[in-house]
Structure formats: structure tokens, C-alpha cells
Scaffold this motif. Sequence first.
Motif, PDB file in Angstrom:
ATOM      1  N   ASP A  11       3.830  27.320  48.013  1.00  0.00           N
ATOM      2  CA  ASP A  11       4.367  27.061  49.341  1.00  0.00           C
ATOM      3  C   ASP A  11       4.586  25.569  49.553  1.00  0.00           C
ATOM      4  N   TRP A  12       3.647  24.765  49.088  1.00  0.00           N
ATOM      5  CA  TRP A  12       3.745  23.304  49.220  1.00  0.00           C
ATOM      6  C   TRP A  12       4.977  22.786  48.489  1.00  0.00           C
ATOM      7  N   ALA A  13       5.174  23.262  47.260  1.00  0.00           N
ATOM      8  CA  ALA A  13       6.319  22.838  46.462  1.00  0.00           C
ATOM      9  C   ALA A  13       7.628  23.270  47.119  1.00  0.00           C
ATOM     10  N   GLU A  14       7.641  24.449  47.720  1.00  0.00           N
ATOM     11  CA  GLU A  14       8.848  24.948  48.375  1.00  0.00           C
ATOM     12  C   GLU A  14       9.200  24.102  49.590  1.00  0.00           C
ATOM     13  N   VAL A  15       8.187  23.696  50.351  1.00  0.00           N
ATOM     14  CA  VAL A  15       8.428  22.820  51.510  1.00  0.00           C
ATOM     15  C   VAL A  15       9.013  21.497  51.055  1.00  0.00           C
ATOM     16  N   LEU A  16       8.486  20.950  49.956  1.00  0.00           N
ATOM     17  CA  LEU A  16       9.000  19.693  49.425  1.00  0.00           C
ATOM     18  C   LEU A  16      10.458  19.829  49.007  1.00  0.00           C
ATOM     19  N   ARG A  17      10.781  20.953  48.362  1.00  0.00           N
ATOM     20  CA  ARG A  17      12.152  21.157  47.884  1.00  0.00           C
ATOM     21  C   ARG A  17      13.132  21.317  49.037  1.00  0.00           C
ATOM     22  N   THR A  18      12.736  22.038  50.071  1.00  0.00           N
ATOM     23  CA  THR A  18      13.670  22.387  51.140  1.00  0.00           C
ATOM     24  C   THR A  18      13.660  21.414  52.319  1.00  0.00           C
TER      25      THR A  18
END
Length: 285
Positions: A11-18
Amino acid sequence: MEKEQAYIQTDWAEVLRTKGIRARGYGIVPKYAMQDTDLELSDKALYAYLCSLSGNDHETYPAVSTIKSHLKIGDKSFTTRMKHLVETGYVEVKKVHTPGNKFSNNIYCLTQRPKKFFLEPPRTPKGKEIRNTILADGILGGGYGQIPKMVMCDARLDIKSKGIYAYLAAFTGAGEVAFPARDQILRELNILKGTYYRYFNPLLELNYITVIKRKNREFERNQYVLNTNPDDRKERSMSRFSVSRFGTYRIRGSRSCESRRCKSRFGKSGNWGSRFGGGGKEGHY
């Protein structure tokens, strides 16, 4: 527990990407503190962590357990690092008590004029100039950069990796690019080359930073791009390119490549933030 942790990191990585590194806010990290050789790398990471939580203010009040969890450190390390920041005058700790005189929490105040400025007169003309500016305008007068909360709270990074990121961020001003020399980095962070690469590599692998080899006929220097939307699925790589005699070079950002023109060593705005590598579009040294 492992499944829960994997979910959190995904989830953390997805927030960073988006949404990008500033999705949960950011603070301002002074360049002077990151260059201070009296502070160890982990001291600088803790200081930058507090900066990231304070936003535009000079105070923050995270629980000690929260700090230790985000920075992946124990009681002894936290006590040692915080004591050093207090002794050097970068942080003041105020203890808050309830009406019944029961301890409630700590408030961490980021001082604008560390006491070392009054105790250690600088020896060089440049040092005296910076000291006078900071005494007049506060520590941000010596230059600064933005330090995102998302980076400093990322459990995938060791405290020393966060310290290196904070150091580079202090050179960027309001932009995303910094290019201090490696020898300068090692000297000001008080670390050896092996230690540097050990904790720098995770920043590359998680795509927080892109390194570009910038060279012309006379020299070669790394340029560090702090990616706005890190994508840890990207393949780690270094780009090489040449700088023309007109100073035009290319920067690979998080979304596309764009052409920019080199500025002079001290910037063009004439203000202190630009001159000392902070507060401008790009950080220079």
C-alpha cells in the motif's frame, strides 16, 4: 504478521507511485544541519525526521515509540541521538504534564539558532558570512530543501538510508536535483565509501533517487534526481550523458525527460537560499 506487513508496504509503495512523496506532507530540512560534521549520520536522520513532521512549524510531538518504529531504532540509539541533538542545540525538548503532574508527551522544538553559533566562532570568511546570516534570519538562511514525511516514515529504509536522502534533499531547494561531489558527501556525513553505498543502494532500488552521470571533457560528477513519484518496480539504472559547452543537460524525472539549463554555482536569484543551495529551483554546490 508477515502478511500484514507485506500489505502495508504494498500500500505504501502504491501511494508513492500514484500520489507521490509529498502525499502525507513534508517539512523543511536546513542545509547547514546536514553539512554539520559534529552530527553523525543517524543524528541527521533523526533531525530530518522531526523536520518532516513539523511542516512549516518549528515544533512536533510524535510519541517516542512512533519515532523508534519509523526509524527502526531501539531505546539506546534513540536516547543517544536525541541527546546529541539537544547538546548541539538543534533540538529543545519540552515535557508536557497533565493537571495531575503526570507525564503526557514530549514536544520537540527545532531551534532556529543553534547554540553552537555562539560558542564556536567560524574561522573562514565564508563561515563568518553564513554564521551572520543564520544569526539574523535563522538556520534556513543558510539554504534548505523539502523533506517528505513519506520517505522518513518508510519502514523499508534504514535510519542511515534516510539520513543520506535527507542530506541530498537539503541541496535541492524547492526542486528535485542535487549534485554534491562524493568526497564531499563522505566528509560531511562522516562515513566511509562502503557504508555510503550500503545505505545508498536501497534508495536506488526503491526508486527514491535516480543517479545520472554528468560529464564533459574535464570532469565527471553524479547528479542526484529525487523522484517525485518513486516506482520500486522500475529497473535500477544509471544514465550517462555529456554536458555541452552551453551547459544544457537532460534530467530523467519520474514521468518524462525534460531539458534544463545549468545555472551558475550560486544560482541567479541573488538570495541566500539560492546562494547556499536551498530555496531555489535546484540545489548547487
